[in-house]
Design an enzyme around this catalytic site. Structure first.
Site, PDB file in Angstrom:
ATOM      1  N   SER A 242       0.850  -1.182   0.000  1.00  0.00           N
ATOM      2  CA  SER A 242       0.000   0.000   0.000  1.00  0.00           C
ATOM      3  C   SER A 242       0.890   1.238   0.000  1.00  0.00           C
ATOM      4  O   SER A 242       2.110   1.139   0.093  1.00  0.00           O
ATOM      5  CB  SER A 242      -0.902   0.011   1.238  1.00  0.00           C
ATOM      6  OG  SER A 242      -0.152   0.483   2.334  1.00  0.00           O
ATOM      7  N   LYS A 243       0.236   2.375  -0.062  1.00  0.00           N
ATOM      8  CA  LYS A 243       0.931   3.670  -0.105  1.00  0.00           C
ATOM      9  C   LYS A 243       1.901   3.867   1.067  1.00  0.00           C
ATOM     10  O   LYS A 243       2.804   4.673   0.989  1.00  0.00           O
ATOM     11  CB  LYS A 243      -0.104   4.808  -0.044  1.00  0.00           C
ATOM     12  CG  LYS A 243      -0.932   4.888  -1.291  1.00  0.00           C
ATOM     13  CD  LYS A 243      -0.314   5.867  -2.245  1.00  0.00           C
ATOM     14  CE  LYS A 243      -1.014   5.831  -3.569  1.00  0.00           C
ATOM     15  NZ  LYS A 243      -0.095   5.934  -4.688  1.00  0.00           N
ATOM     16  N   ARG A 244       1.647   3.131   2.159  1.00  0.00           N
ATOM     17  CA  ARG A 244       2.504   3.300   3.340  1.00  0.00           C
ATOM     18  C   ARG A 244       3.975   3.142   3.014  1.00  0.00           C
ATOM     19  O   ARG A 244       4.823   3.835   3.541  1.00  0.00           O
ATOM     20  CB  ARG A 244       2.176   2.236   4.409  1.00  0.00           C
ATOM     21  CG  ARG A 244       1.024   2.499   5.296  1.00  0.00           C
ATOM     22  CD  ARG A 244       0.985   1.400   6.378  1.00  0.00           C
ATOM     23  NE  ARG A 244       1.340   0.072   5.859  1.00  0.00           N
ATOM     24  CZ  ARG A 244       0.498  -0.745   5.277  1.00  0.00           C
ATOM     25  NH1 ARG A 244      -0.747  -0.405   5.131  1.00  0.00           N
ATOM     26  NH2 ARG A 244       0.899  -1.931   4.827  1.00  0.00           N
ATOM     27  N   GLU A 252       3.181   5.682 -11.266  1.00  0.00           N
ATOM     28  CA  GLU A 252       4.120   6.301 -10.310  1.00  0.00           C
ATOM     29  C   GLU A 252       5.552   5.852 -10.589  1.00  0.00           C
ATOM     30  O   GLU A 252       6.470   6.666 -10.560  1.00  0.00           O
ATOM     31  CB  GLU A 252       3.752   5.929  -8.871  1.00  0.00           C
ATOM     32  CG  GLU A 252       2.599   6.726  -8.313  1.00  0.00           C
ATOM     33  CD  GLU A 252       2.119   6.123  -7.008  1.00  0.00           C
ATOM     34  OE1 GLU A 252       2.406   6.689  -5.946  1.00  0.00           O
ATOM     35  OE2 GLU A 252       1.450   5.060  -7.049  1.00  0.00           O
TER      36      GLU A 252
END
Ligand code: GLU
Length: 473
Positions: A242-244, A252
């Site tokens: 995830s973005k974490r 991206e």
């Protein structure tokens, strides 16, 4: 007769193409290529609340960029709504499905009662019983549910081996919503049948949907495809990616300066290995040896560090001419693709991990002399000596005499200068580097000087000489 192998990648356009989705697409592609099959791209956009056309377009463009060449599609499920309704009517006619008039409130009550009793919620089947009784005069908003019969549902997954589910634990799941839009279960199975899909390779998160799909294939009297459920991808914190822990979409990574071939290679190794310790493998080599049944069951860890290392490996092996088109969008100024540029790319490509780094490295070679900035650490380390002005003047004169202006010529001239003066060559080279690129480090200095050209190199030494009193005070 066995059907020709056909795979599909079926993303839901609710966001950018996630790297997990891209890995699924790659595994489908590779398995198809290995076995002479084909692959189609299907955009699963029946969830009108969450699907967006621009996401679909982004997914298509990310796949194209990555080089995932599908043979058919993109097919949009939103173009096929009538087909799903038609097929659900067939199931109703056969008695494999029934109308359910239970309101949201009724279902909520059932759910809460199950929760209170500590049981897993399952639809009570009140409308199924009504349908069995031939209760025909029910009216109002309704959904269509699949009639799930008790019994074991078994299949052999190419990755997970034998899998089974108990029909008793399955709900009579919804096929058509009250707005007459299909659920994922219905559209996916109708499409896989209509599109002659023989192999369904998708994320592990769909495993619990598979028994429902198998029941539907059977209800339609269709051949059940081969399934392969791909292991989860974890972030460096060993939790679901995830973005974490960093970027999660192909876009991206593209904008961070990762090459498509490097990302393709990296993703193909998430859960699969070509054998040995091999990390670098081209797409055409993978196409010859990949097989879904060789994919690991265990979750794969997405290691950003490894991706950037791999990208560096790709950069260092690529001819400058092939790097240039990828570099264009990272350039902060227009740069012509001439031999000088290719020479500079060659100087930096094996020192760069990303296209971004590489583009950054080009700046000192193309900016106006006046715009060149001197790094503070380089200034204090190499411009503070008393005789630095004299050394700079001497090195300038030595370079001015080099004709033709070559790497070897520059090297020889400065070595002679160092010998004559009894100072180390570094005493000349370090301030020269600050003059030419303003930094503490660079590729070999005479490569740099030749890449800049004689005139510009001399001008930059002159400029530093002019700035020296202010800088070294
Ligand atoms: N549309 C589903 C998803 O994006 C995949 C469906 C499938 O592969 O069966 O998760």
């Amino acid at each position: 007769m066995t059907r020709p192998m056909k795979l599909r990648f079926a993303p839901s356009p609710t966001g950018y193409l996630h790297v997990g989705g891209a890995r699924t697409a790659i595994f489908n592609l590779l398995h198809g290529r290995r076995h002479g099959g084909t692959m189609l791209l299907r955009i699963e956009d029946t969830d009108v609340e969450r699907s967006r056309q621009h996401h679909a377009e982004q997914i298509v463009s990310a796949l194209n960029w990555l080089g995932v060449e599908y043979d058919e599609g993109p097919i949009y499920q939103s173009d096929r709504l009538d087909r799903y309704r038609q097929r659900v009517d067939e199931l109703l006619e056969k008695g494999s499905a029934y109308l359910c008039f239970c309101s949201v409130e009724v279902l909520d009550d059932e759910r809460q009662a199950a929760e209170k009793a500590g049981k897993q919620y399952k639809y009570s089947g009140r409308c199924r019983r009504a349908a069995d009784r031939g209760d025909e005069d029910r009216e109002g908003p309704h959904v269509v549910r699949c009639r799930v019969e008790p019994g074991r549902i078994e299949f052999r997954d190419l990755i997970r081996g034998d899998v089974h589910f108990e029909g008793e634990n399955l709900d009579d799941f919804v096929l058509l919503r009250s707005d007459r839009n299909p659920t994922y279960h219905l559209s996916v199975v109708v499409d896989d049948i209509d599109m002659d899909v023989t192999h369904v390779a998708r994320g592990d998160d769909h495993l619990s949907n598979t028994p429902k799909h198998i029941l539907l294939f059977r209800a339609f009297g269709a051949e059940v495809p081969v399934f392969a459920h791909l292991p989860l991808i974890l972030g460096s914190d060993r939790k679901r990616l995830s973005k974490r822990t960093g970027a999660t979409s192909v876009e991206e990574y593209r904008s961070l300066g990762i090459l498509p071939d490097a990302l393709f290679n990296f993703l193909s190794l998430l859960g699969w290995s070509p054998g040995g310790d091999r990390e670098i493998i081209t797409r055409s080599e993978s196409e010859k040896i990949f097989d879904l049944s060789d994919v690991n069951k265990a979750a794969a860890v997405f290691d950003d560090e490894k991706l950037s290392w791999l990208n560096g490996q790709y950069l260092s092996r690529m001819p400058a001419r092939d790097i240039y088109p990828h570099l264009l969008s990272f350039l902060t100024m227009p740069i012509d693709d001439d031999d000088r540029l290719f020479m500079i790319i060659d100087l930096f490509k094996s020192r760069s991990r990303t296209l971004r780094d590489l583009a950054q490295s080009l700046i000192p070679y193309y900016i106006e002399d006046e715009a060149l900035e001197y790094d503070a650490a380089a200034v204090s380390k190499h411009l503070k000596g008393e005789d630095v002005a004299r050394r700079l003047r001497d090195v300038r004169d030595a370079l001015a005499a080099v004709e033709p202006f070559t790497i070897e010529g520059g090297d020889k001239a400065v070595r002679e200068l160092a010998e004559k003066s009894g100072l180390g060559a570094g005493k000349y080279i370090h301030p020269l580097r600050v003059a030419l690129v303003g930094q503490l480090s660079s590729p070999p200095i005479f490569d740099v000087a030749v890449a800049l050209g004689k005139e510009r190199s001399l001008r930059r030494v002159d400029r530093l000489l002019g700035n020296l009193p202010a800088l070294s005070s």
